[in-house]
Motif scaffolding. Structure first.
Motif, short mmCIF file in Angstrom:
data_model
loop_
_atom_site.label_atom_id
_atom_site.label_comp_id
_atom_site.label_asym_id
_atom_site.label_seq_id
_atom_site.Cartn_x
_atom_site.Cartn_y
_atom_site.Cartn_z
N ALA A 15 57.61 32.25 -42.56
CA ALA A 15 59.00 32.18 -42.12
C ALA A 15 59.68 33.54 -42.30
CB ALA A 15 59.75 31.09 -42.87
N TYR A 53 66.18 27.65 -36.03
CA TYR A 53 65.15 27.28 -37.00
C TYR A 53 63.86 26.86 -36.30
CZ TYR A 53 68.94 27.06 -40.49
OH TYR A 53 69.99 27.34 -41.32
N PHE A 59 59.26 26.48 -40.57
CA PHE A 59 60.60 26.30 -41.13
C PHE A 59 61.13 24.92 -40.75
CE2 PHE A 59 65.08 27.24 -41.93
CZ PHE A 59 64.98 28.03 -43.07
N ARG A 61 63.63 21.88 -39.65
CA ARG A 61 64.74 21.81 -38.70
C ARG A 61 65.81 20.89 -39.27
NH1 ARG A 61 60.06 22.63 -36.56
NH2 ARG A 61 59.75 23.86 -34.71
N SER A 62 67.03 21.32 -39.15
CA SER A 62 68.15 20.53 -39.63
C SER A 62 68.46 19.41 -38.65
CB SER A 62 69.39 21.42 -39.78
OG SER A 62 70.49 20.66 -40.22
N GLY A 69 71.58 24.58 -37.25
CA GLY A 69 70.17 24.85 -37.49
C GLY A 69 69.70 26.17 -36.93
N ARG A 70 70.34 27.25 -37.39
CA ARG A 70 69.94 28.59 -36.94
C ARG A 70 70.41 29.64 -37.94
NH1 ARG A 70 74.03 30.05 -31.94
NH2 ARG A 70 75.94 30.13 -33.18
N TYR A 71 69.73 30.77 -37.90
CA TYR A 71 70.18 31.95 -38.63
C TYR A 71 71.02 32.78 -37.68
CZ TYR A 71 67.13 31.41 -42.68
OH TYR A 71 66.53 30.95 -43.83
N MET A 84 72.96 31.29 -42.77
CA MET A 84 72.27 30.05 -42.39
C MET A 84 73.35 29.10 -41.87
SD MET A 84 69.46 29.16 -45.34
CE MET A 84 68.75 27.79 -44.41
N ARG A 87 71.81 23.62 -42.86
CA ARG A 87 70.74 23.60 -43.85
C ARG A 87 70.03 22.27 -43.75
NH1 ARG A 87 74.79 22.69 -48.97
NH2 ARG A 87 75.84 21.03 -47.90
#
Length: 97
Positions: A15, A53, A59, A61-62, A69-71, A84, A87
Motif C-alpha cells: 500500500a 482506496y 488496502f 475499502r471504506s 474512501g480516498r487519500y 484520509m 476510514r
C-alpha cells in the motif's frame, strides 16, 4: 515474527509503495485522518492528487456512509498534507490488524 504479522506488514508495504508512486515527488509534512462529518475538509484543500482506496493494492475499502474512501494529497494553508477522507472500521468486517 508470526506469519500473520508478516502478511500484514507485506500488505502495508504494498500500500505504501502504491501511495508513493501515485504521489510522485510530493512530500507531505502533515497527515490528517477525517472521521464522520469531516469529509468536506478535504474538498477545501488545494488538491494535487486523489487516490481512491480501491486503487491501492491490499488496502481496505471504506463502506461506512459518508466515508468517501480516498487519500487526498495537496496543501492546507500552504502546508503539504495527505488526508484520509474516510476510514475503515472493525464493524465493517475488517480484522483489528
Amino acid at each position: 515474527m508470526m506469519d500473520d504479522e508478516l502478511c500484514g506488514y507485506d500488505r502495508a508495504m504494498k500500500a505504501l509503495d502504491c501511495l508513493c508512486r501515485a504521489a510522485g515527488d510530493f512530500k507531505p509534512r502533515a497527515a490528517v485522518v477525517l472521521g464522520s462529518g469531516l469529509g468536506d475538509f478535504a474538498d477545501r484543500m488545494q488538491i494535487e492528487a486523489v487516490i481512491p482506496y480501491g486503487e491501492i493494492e491490499g488496502f481496505p475499502r471504506s463502506t461506512a456512509p459518508g466515508h468517501v474512501g480516498r487519500y487526498v494529497i495537496g496543501y492546507v494553508a500552504g502546508v503539504p498534507t495527505v488526508v484520509m477522507q474516510g476510514r475503515v472500521h472493525y464493524y465493517e468486517g475488517y480484522e483489528m490488524e
